[in-house]
Scaffold this motif. Sequence first.
Motif, PDB file in Angstrom:
ATOM      1  N   TYR A  32     -36.983  19.532  61.344  1.00 14.62           N
ATOM      2  CA  TYR A  32     -37.664  18.572  60.604  1.00 14.62           C
ATOM      3  C   TYR A  32     -36.743  17.883  59.491  1.00 14.62           C
ATOM      4  O   TYR A  32     -36.180  18.734  58.776  1.00 14.62           O
ATOM      5  CB  TYR A  32     -38.915  18.682  60.240  1.00 14.62           C
ATOM      6  N   LYS A  33     -36.541  16.765  59.133  1.00 17.24           N
ATOM      7  CA  LYS A  33     -36.126  16.278  58.076  1.00 17.24           C
ATOM      8  C   LYS A  33     -36.820  16.756  56.737  1.00 17.24           C
ATOM      9  O   LYS A  33     -38.058  17.046  57.033  1.00 17.24           O
ATOM     10  CB  LYS A  33     -36.192  14.521  57.974  1.00 17.24           C
ATOM     11  N   THR A  34     -36.248  16.586  55.626  1.00 17.12           N
ATOM     12  CA  THR A  34     -36.766  17.026  54.415  1.00 17.12           C
ATOM     13  C   THR A  34     -37.911  16.225  54.038  1.00 17.12           C
ATOM     14  O   THR A  34     -37.735  14.690  54.146  1.00 17.12           O
ATOM     15  CB  THR A  34     -35.713  17.184  53.274  1.00 17.12           C
ATOM     16  N   GLY A  35     -39.087  16.751  53.648  1.00 12.21           N
ATOM     17  CA  GLY A  35     -40.288  15.672  53.551  1.00 12.21           C
ATOM     18  C   GLY A  35     -41.028  15.530  54.526  1.00 12.21           C
ATOM     19  O   GLY A  35     -42.050  14.915  54.568  1.00 12.21           O
ATOM     20  N   TYR A  36     -40.671  16.020  55.756  1.00 10.04           N
ATOM     21  CA  TYR A  36     -41.598  15.841  57.065  1.00 10.04           C
ATOM     22  C   TYR A  36     -42.068  17.143  57.674  1.00 10.04           C
ATOM     23  O   TYR A  36     -42.385  17.088  58.490  1.00 10.04           O
ATOM     24  CB  TYR A  36     -40.816  14.982  58.010  1.00 10.04           C
ATOM     25  N   GLU A  37     -41.850  18.425  56.806  1.00 10.32           N
ATOM     26  CA  GLU A  37     -42.263  19.575  57.401  1.00 10.32           C
ATOM     27  C   GLU A  37     -43.844  19.655  57.588  1.00 10.32           C
ATOM     28  O   GLU A  37     -44.333  20.470  58.520  1.00 10.32           O
ATOM     29  CB  GLU A  37     -41.590  20.738  56.617  1.00 10.32           C
ATOM     30  N   ASP A  38     -44.593  18.590  56.908  1.00  3.13           N
ATOM     31  CA  ASP A  38     -45.983  18.836  57.043  1.00  3.13           C
ATOM     32  C   ASP A  38     -46.602  18.720  58.607  1.00  3.13           C
ATOM     33  O   ASP A  38     -47.527  19.272  59.014  1.00  3.13           O
ATOM     34  CB  ASP A  38     -46.686  17.877  56.165  1.00  3.13           C
ATOM     35  N   TYR A  39     -45.582  17.917  59.328  1.00  2.06           N
ATOM     36  CA  TYR A  39     -45.919  17.753  60.772  1.00  2.06           C
ATOM     37  C   TYR A  39     -45.881  18.961  61.633  1.00  2.06           C
ATOM     38  O   TYR A  39     -46.804  18.930  62.501  1.00  2.06           O
ATOM     39  CB  TYR A  39     -44.826  16.696  61.019  1.00  2.06           C
ATOM     40  N   GLN A  40     -45.181  19.888  61.164  1.00  2.16           N
ATOM     41  CA  GLN A  40     -45.107  21.134  62.077  1.00  2.16           C
ATOM     42  C   GLN A  40     -46.345  21.606  61.797  1.00  2.16           C
ATOM     43  O   GLN A  40     -47.186  22.266  62.888  1.00  2.16           O
ATOM     44  CB  GLN A  40     -44.080  21.777  61.319  1.00  2.16           C
ATOM     45  N   LEU A  41     -46.935  21.611  60.572  1.00  3.60           N
ATOM     46  CA  LEU A  41     -48.208  22.454  60.096  1.00  3.60           C
ATOM     47  C   LEU A  41     -49.558  21.730  60.952  1.00  3.60           C
ATOM     48  O   LEU A  41     -50.430  22.315  61.614  1.00  3.60           O
ATOM     49  CB  LEU A  41     -48.603  22.547  58.972  1.00  3.60           C
ATOM     50  N   PHE A  42     -49.262  20.564  60.747  1.00  2.19           N
ATOM     51  CA  PHE A  42     -50.283  19.698  61.689  1.00  2.19           C
ATOM     52  C   PHE A  42     -50.486  19.882  63.141  1.00  2.19           C
ATOM     53  O   PHE A  42     -51.411  19.947  63.773  1.00  2.19           O
ATOM     54  CB  PHE A  42     -50.146  18.015  61.317  1.00  2.19           C
ATOM     55  N   PHE A  43     -49.144  19.805  63.764  1.00  2.00           N
ATOM     56  CA  PHE A  43     -49.185  19.948  65.091  1.00  2.00           C
ATOM     57  C   PHE A  43     -49.551  21.326  65.586  1.00  2.00           C
ATOM     58  O   PHE A  43     -50.245  21.703  66.628  1.00  2.00           O
ATOM     59  CB  PHE A  43     -47.730  19.876  65.643  1.00  2.00           C
ATOM     60  N   LYS A  44     -49.493  22.301  64.728  1.00  2.00           N
ATOM     61  CA  LYS A  44     -49.809  23.800  65.127  1.00  2.00           C
ATOM     62  C   LYS A  44     -51.223  24.060  64.772  1.00  2.00           C
ATOM     63  O   LYS A  44     -51.894  24.589  65.789  1.00  2.00           O
ATOM     64  CB  LYS A  44     -49.182  24.544  63.899  1.00  2.00           C
ATOM     65  N   LEU A  45     -51.738  23.010  63.864  1.00  2.00           N
ATOM     66  CA  LEU A  45     -53.406  23.122  63.841  1.00  2.00           C
ATOM     67  C   LEU A  45     -53.917  22.300  65.070  1.00  2.00           C
ATOM     68  O   LEU A  45     -55.036  23.105  65.549  1.00  2.00           O
ATOM     69  CB  LEU A  45     -53.669  22.291  62.423  1.00  2.00           C
ATOM     70  N   ILE A  46     -53.395  21.481  65.409  1.00  2.00           N
ATOM     71  CA  ILE A  46     -53.947  20.683  66.890  1.00  2.00           C
ATOM     72  C   ILE A  46     -54.096  21.763  67.864  1.00  2.00           C
ATOM     73  O   ILE A  46     -55.041  21.495  68.607  1.00  2.00           O
ATOM     74  CB  ILE A  46     -53.044  19.414  66.907  1.00  2.00           C
ATOM     75  N   ALA A  47     -52.995  22.543  67.905  1.00  2.00           N
ATOM     76  CA  ALA A  47     -52.850  23.433  68.902  1.00  2.00           C
ATOM     77  C   ALA A  47     -54.148  24.517  69.002  1.00  2.00           C
ATOM     78  O   ALA A  47     -54.263  25.099  69.986  1.00  2.00           O
ATOM     79  CB  ALA A  47     -51.383  24.009  69.060  1.00  2.00           C
ATOM     80  N   GLU A  48     -54.216  24.994  67.657  1.00  2.00           N
ATOM     81  CA  GLU A  48     -54.908  26.442  67.350  1.00  2.00           C
ATOM     82  C   GLU A  48     -56.055  26.081  66.909  1.00  2.00           C
ATOM     83  O   GLU A  48     -56.933  26.997  67.174  1.00  2.00           O
ATOM     84  CB  GLU A  48     -54.164  26.964  66.425  1.00  2.00           C
ATOM     85  N   VAL A  49     -56.573  24.894  66.417  1.00  2.00           N
ATOM     86  CA  VAL A  49     -58.102  24.848  66.231  1.00  2.00           C
ATOM     87  C   VAL A  49     -58.666  24.458  67.265  1.00  2.00           C
ATOM     88  O   VAL A  49     -58.492  23.704  67.931  1.00  2.00           O
ATOM     89  CB  VAL A  49     -58.047  23.740  64.878  1.00  2.00           C
TER      90      VAL A  49
END
Length: 236
Positions: free
Chosen positions: A147-164
């Motif tokens: 991810y580009k700098t400042g876009y790392e939050d997407y990684q957490l969001f996609f991970k939550l979509i998968a796990e929650v």
Amino acid sequence: SPTEPQNPQQTSTQLHIDLDDAPEIFTFFDRTSELSTLENWITGDNRTRLIALLGISGIGKTTLSLRLINQIKTQFDYVIYRSLRFSPTLETTLTNLLQIFSQTSEIPQNIETKISQILDYLRKYRCLIVLDDVQMLFTSRQLAGQYKTGYEDYQLFFKLIAEVCHQSCLILNSWEKPREIARLSKEDRPVRCFVLGSLGVAAKEILNSQKLADEETWETLIDIYQGNPLWLELTA
């Protein structure tokens, strides 16, 4: 009517479709098996929560996902398509989605609250969300999926979509596989990865529509251009 329904639990939710960001599809060539696989992943017993639809530029990811939407939209309460071609921040994307879900409610400022609200909607409603051009979030000339700098939050969001736990599905169209998808796509998890390949013999329809001569050489041409619909159309 101002009267309350007698059996509110049996009242069907109105279908909300938001494809304002989607390109118009004029032609669609045979992708029957691909559509069948994706539909089974999303609507089957496993109910996949996160799908990465991968493939090189021009291979037909957008066209396939829009065709899929048209095929299964009636099984959802919300169907949303958004392109990330201009690299919006996660906060911008979440705000945009919340405006669709809660048209009259105030959008929270805190990004954690926005994520929490999105997950609540994904639990409350059956939603199909397609995020296109996900590769625009990644750094060029680096290992895939960084991810580009400042876009790392997407990684957490996609991970939550998968796990929650929820009843919805998010499809990510990308040239590159997000790193979290590589870690999460296992048989026992509701995460899948689909690599879209050559159009195969169906690509002859493209060459035929362009009135290309020398039909006996079409298969060679399709092989040279890897069955990529866009490349073949431009070449023809």
